[in-house]
Design a protein around this motif. Structure first.
Motif, short mmCIF file in Angstrom:
data_model
loop_
_atom_site.label_atom_id
_atom_site.label_comp_id
_atom_site.label_asym_id
_atom_site.label_seq_id
_atom_site.Cartn_x
_atom_site.Cartn_y
_atom_site.Cartn_z
N THR A 125 5.48 4.71 2.68
CA THR A 125 5.12 6.11 2.89
C THR A 125 6.17 7.03 2.30
O THR A 125 7.36 6.91 2.61
CB THR A 125 4.95 6.41 4.39
OG1 THR A 125 3.98 5.51 4.95
CG2 THR A 125 4.50 7.85 4.60
N ASP A 150 0.86 -1.18 0.00
CA ASP A 150 0.00 0.00 0.00
C ASP A 150 0.90 1.23 0.00
O ASP A 150 1.92 1.27 0.70
CB ASP A 150 -0.89 0.01 1.24
CG ASP A 150 -1.86 -1.17 1.28
OD1 ASP A 150 -2.39 -1.52 0.21
OD2 ASP A 150 -2.07 -1.74 2.37
N VAL A 151 0.56 2.22 -0.80
CA VAL A 151 1.39 3.42 -0.93
C VAL A 151 0.66 4.64 -0.39
O VAL A 151 -0.47 4.93 -0.81
CB VAL A 151 1.79 3.67 -2.40
CG1 VAL A 151 2.60 4.96 -2.52
CG2 VAL A 151 2.59 2.49 -2.94
N GLU A 152 1.29 5.32 0.57
CA GLU A 152 0.77 6.58 1.09
C GLU A 152 1.63 7.70 0.52
O GLU A 152 2.79 7.87 0.90
CB GLU A 152 0.80 6.58 2.62
CG GLU A 152 -0.18 5.59 3.25
CD GLU A 152 -0.24 5.71 4.76
OE1 GLU A 152 0.57 6.50 5.33
OE2 GLU A 152 -1.06 5.02 5.37
N PHE A 153 1.07 8.45 -0.41
CA PHE A 153 1.79 9.50 -1.10
C PHE A 153 1.03 10.81 -0.85
O PHE A 153 0.02 11.07 -1.50
CB PHE A 153 1.83 9.20 -2.60
CG PHE A 153 3.02 9.78 -3.32
CD1 PHE A 153 3.43 11.09 -3.12
CD2 PHE A 153 3.73 9.00 -4.24
CE1 PHE A 153 4.52 11.61 -3.80
CE2 PHE A 153 4.82 9.51 -4.92
CZ PHE A 153 5.22 10.82 -4.69
N PRO A 154 1.47 11.62 0.11
CA PRO A 154 0.77 12.87 0.40
C PRO A 154 0.52 13.67 -0.87
O PRO A 154 1.43 13.83 -1.70
CB PRO A 154 1.73 13.60 1.35
CG PRO A 154 2.50 12.50 2.01
CD PRO A 154 2.68 11.46 0.95
N VAL A 191 8.16 10.35 2.11
CA VAL A 191 8.51 11.38 3.11
C VAL A 191 9.08 12.63 2.47
O VAL A 191 9.08 13.71 3.10
CB VAL A 191 9.49 10.82 4.16
CG1 VAL A 191 8.85 9.68 4.93
CG2 VAL A 191 10.79 10.38 3.52
N PHE A 203 11.43 7.46 0.70
CA PHE A 203 10.33 6.74 1.34
C PHE A 203 10.84 5.78 2.41
O PHE A 203 12.01 5.44 2.46
CB PHE A 203 9.54 5.96 0.29
CG PHE A 203 10.32 4.85 -0.37
CD1 PHE A 203 10.32 3.56 0.15
CD2 PHE A 203 11.07 5.09 -1.52
CE1 PHE A 203 11.05 2.54 -0.45
CE2 PHE A 203 11.80 4.07 -2.13
CZ PHE A 203 11.79 2.80 -1.60
N THR A 224 3.05 -1.09 4.24
CA THR A 224 2.75 0.27 3.80
C THR A 224 4.01 1.04 3.49
O THR A 224 4.93 1.14 4.32
CB THR A 224 1.94 1.02 4.87
OG1 THR A 224 0.71 0.32 5.11
CG2 THR A 224 1.61 2.44 4.41
N THR A 240 6.85 0.39 6.39
CA THR A 240 6.50 -0.25 7.66
C THR A 240 5.43 -1.30 7.38
O THR A 240 4.36 -0.97 6.86
CB THR A 240 5.97 0.77 8.67
OG1 THR A 240 6.96 1.79 8.87
CG2 THR A 240 5.67 0.10 10.00
#
Length: 228
Positions: free
Chosen positions: A220, A162-166, A222, A212, A218, A215
Motif C-alpha cells: 500500500t 497486489d499494489v494499492e496505489f490511491p 502511503v 509504502f 498487499t 501487509t
C-alpha cells in the motif's frame, strides 16, 4: 598477467540507488533507460548494424557492491536470505569481479548533439550511472534455450504483490512512468529478510520518494513526495 577493463558507457535510469531495482532484467519491461557512451567510444561506426537486433546483452559492474574480498557462498533473496548457495550458482552482486549480465530490449538508436549516438533500452535492472563494460547482440538461434533449467529459481517463492496505489497519489507520477513503477512495486522491492508490516519503506524512483508498507501480500502506497 593482470587484466584491465575499460568503461565504454554508463546507464541513465530512474534508480538513483540500488533499492527497488528489479532482481533481474526483463521483469519490468516498462522500465526505460538510456545508454550513454564515454567520449572515447562515441564512434557511430561501433554501432553500425545494431538496429537490426531486438535485444542486447550488457556486461556491467555492480558499482554499489564492490568489495575487496569475496565469499564462496551467498544468500539469495529468492530463498528468503537464509539459505547459502555457491556464488557461481547465483547472480548475486557480491562476486569476485562484481560483474553483472543483463538482457535488455533495444528500443531505439538516437544521434544526439551532446552525447553522440545513444541507445534507448527497456527492461534494464541497472542503477543510474552504472558503468557498462561491453554490449553484445542477443542471438535467438544460440542464446534462447526453452528447455533450460533454472536451478533454485524454478521453485523459489513468487514475490508478486497486489499494489494499492490511491489514484490521487498515482496522479503525481508522470503518466509515462506509472506502469514501470507499478511493475517494480508488484515485484516486492523490500529486502527478503524484512517482513515488518508496520515498517514504512522509501523507494526513490524517477525523482520521487515512493513510501509504502506491506501487509501479507498487499503493498500500500502511503505517500509520494518529490525529491528536490
Amino acid at each position: 598477467m593482470k587484466a584491465e577493463i575499460q568503461t565504454i558507457a554508463r546507464m541513465r535510469s530512474d534508480f538513483p540507488t540500488k533499492f527497488g531495482i528489479p532482481r533481474q532484467s526483463g521483469l519490468v519491461e516498462e522500465l526505460r533507460s538510456t545508454i550513454l557512451f564515454e567520449p572515447d567510444y562515441r564512434n557511430p561506426d561501433a554501432l553500425r548494424g545494431i538496429e537490426g537486433y531486438s535485444h542486447l546483452w550488457l556486461i556491467w559492474q555492480f558499482s554499489a557492491a564492490v568489495r575487496q574480498d569475496w565469499s564462496p557462498t551467498v544468500r539469495p533473496p529468492r530463498l528468503g536470505g537464509n539459505t547459502r548457495m555457491g556464488v557461481f550458482a547465483t547472480r548475486s552482486p557480491f562476486r569476485p569481479n562484481s560483474l553483472g549480465l543483463s538482457c535488455v530490449r533495444l528500443l531505439g538508436v538516437e544521434d544526439t548533439k551532446e552525447f553522440g549516438t545513444v541507445l534507448h533500452v527497456g527492461g534494464a535492472d541497472l542503477m543510474d550511472g552504472t558503468p557498462i563494460f561491453d554490449i553484445k547482440p542477443y542471438m535467438p538461434y544460440s542464446d534462447s534455450h526453452p528447455d533450460a533449467l533454472g536451478g533454485f529459481t524454478d521453485h523459489a517463492e513468487d514475490f508478486l504483490l497486489d499494489v494499492e496505489f490511491p489514484p490521487y497519489l498515482l496522479a503525481q507520477i508522470p503518466p509515462q512512468k506509472q506502469q514501470a513503477l507499478l511493475g517494480i512495486l508488484r515485484h516486492d522491492p523490500r529486502p527478503s529478510y524484512q517482513r515488518d508490516p508496520q515498517r514504512i519503506y522509501g523507494l526513490p524512483f524517477a525523482g520521487f520518494d515512493i513510501r509504502f508498507r506491506v501487509t501479507d501480500q498487499t503493498l500500500t502506497i502511503v505517500e509520494v513526495a518529490k525529491i528536490f
